[in-house]
Scaffold this active site. Structure first.
Site, PDB file in Angstrom:
ATOM      1  N   ASP A   7       1.308  -1.144   0.071  1.00 24.65           N
ATOM      2  CA  ASP A   7       0.186  -0.346  -0.326  1.00 24.65           C
ATOM      3  C   ASP A   7       0.865   1.247  -0.241  1.00 24.65           C
ATOM      4  OD1 ASP A   7      -2.003   1.769   0.206  1.00 24.65           O
ATOM      5  OD2 ASP A   7      -2.285   1.636   2.322  1.00 24.65           O
TER       6      ASP A   7
ATOM      7  N   GLU B 274      -1.485  -1.510  -4.466  1.00 27.41           N
ATOM      8  CA  GLU B 274      -3.034  -0.715  -4.751  1.00 27.41           C
ATOM      9  C   GLU B 274      -2.407   0.427  -5.420  1.00 27.41           C
ATOM     10  OE1 GLU B 274      -5.387   0.093  -1.033  1.00 27.41           O
ATOM     11  OE2 GLU B 274      -5.153   2.257  -1.440  1.00 27.41           O
TER      12      GLU B 274
ATOM     13  N   ASP C 242      -1.179   1.240   8.347  1.00 28.85           N
ATOM     14  CA  ASP C 242      -0.084   0.786   7.402  1.00 28.85           C
ATOM     15  C   ASP C 242      -0.510  -0.542   6.809  1.00 28.85           C
ATOM     16  OD1 ASP C 242      -0.054   3.744   6.576  1.00 28.85           O
ATOM     17  OD2 ASP C 242       0.953   4.001   7.679  1.00 28.85           O
TER      18      ASP C 242
END
Lengths: 169, 169
Positions: free
Chosen positions: A7, A68, A141
């Protein structure tokens, strides 16, 4: 199948390595956050992200790098900086010769929570549940990175967009 | 002093290598365009940009990598893709251990034409004049890359924003 999920963020990049065995059982191998020194230059921060990602790809030899794909709802400057981070992440994947799969945020949320508009805590909660962890990975995260890897496995390896990396030069 | 100037783009990345001798005379050493195959994946295109930039840095060993810093007036998707390209360009500079200088578009136009809102043909015209070329470098992306290098030299190496690259790992 082993998947490295990432991500990317302008300040912190979360990652998670998840493996599915032949029966489909999911296991978290490692997760964490790449957080370059905030005071260093953009170029130095990109160098650290690239080096850390390359080290993760070397160490775990995943079958797939799942990333992502975020490109909306931010201002132009943040979007540009996020693009820099994604650029060196995709580069590391291409250089390692792995398959690269990209998933929009809503697809990731939908895959792990059943709801495309799920909030962050729900993503962490479901990541923990799916991997039989006592609590969500921290910081969030890291949980988000794990969610990207889970998305690839839960969708049976059918990414929204697959990039077949060119073999390393 | 030798400067490699780069104008990153989502489709084509222009570059120019310009040298100033001890008396300040400017000489164009090489210019061109990195244009990855449009049908290839984003990751493959980034790999090509990174490899070509790294080869240019190796071949010319410039003192400075000057990069256009563009972040406005585009839609979010274009900005994100442009960010990917800039990311691998800054990474190549950091890995080569060169000084990285960034200049906004208006500063580049102002430095080579005297006018921050100059149009593309005027930039090409002035690049040719400053370097005593019979005509502007083509395509215009190459001229834009040369303009970035010229900006650094014409401003006496005082960039709008200097990044001191971390030494190679």
């Amino acid at each position: 199948m082993k998947v490295l999920g990432v991500d990317p963020g302008s300040a912190a990049t979360g990652f998670g390595v998840v493996e599915a065995d032949a029966r489909g059982a999911l296991r978290l191998i490692e997760c964490g956050v790449i957080r370059p020194a905030p005071k260093s230059t953009l170029a130095s921060r990109l160098q650290q992200i690239h080096a850390d990602l390359t080290a993760l790809l070397d160490r775990h030899a995943p079958d797939v790098l799942a990333v992502e794909d975020a490109f909306h709802g931010r201002n132009a400057r943040t979007t540009l900086v996020l693009g820099h981070a994604r650029g060196v992440i995709l580069l590391a994947g291409a250089q390692a010769g792995v398959i690269i799969a990209e998933y929009p945020p809503a697809v990731i949320k939908k895959a792990v929570t059943g709801r495309g508009a799920a909030m962050k805590p729900q993503v962490g909660f479901m990541v923990a549940r799916l991997l039989r962890l006592s609590k969500p990975p921290e910081p969030s995260d890291a949980a988000d990175g794990v969610a990207v890897a889970l998305t690839h496995l839960l969708r049976g390896g059918r990414p929204a967009l697959v990039q077949l990396a060119r073999s390393p030069a």
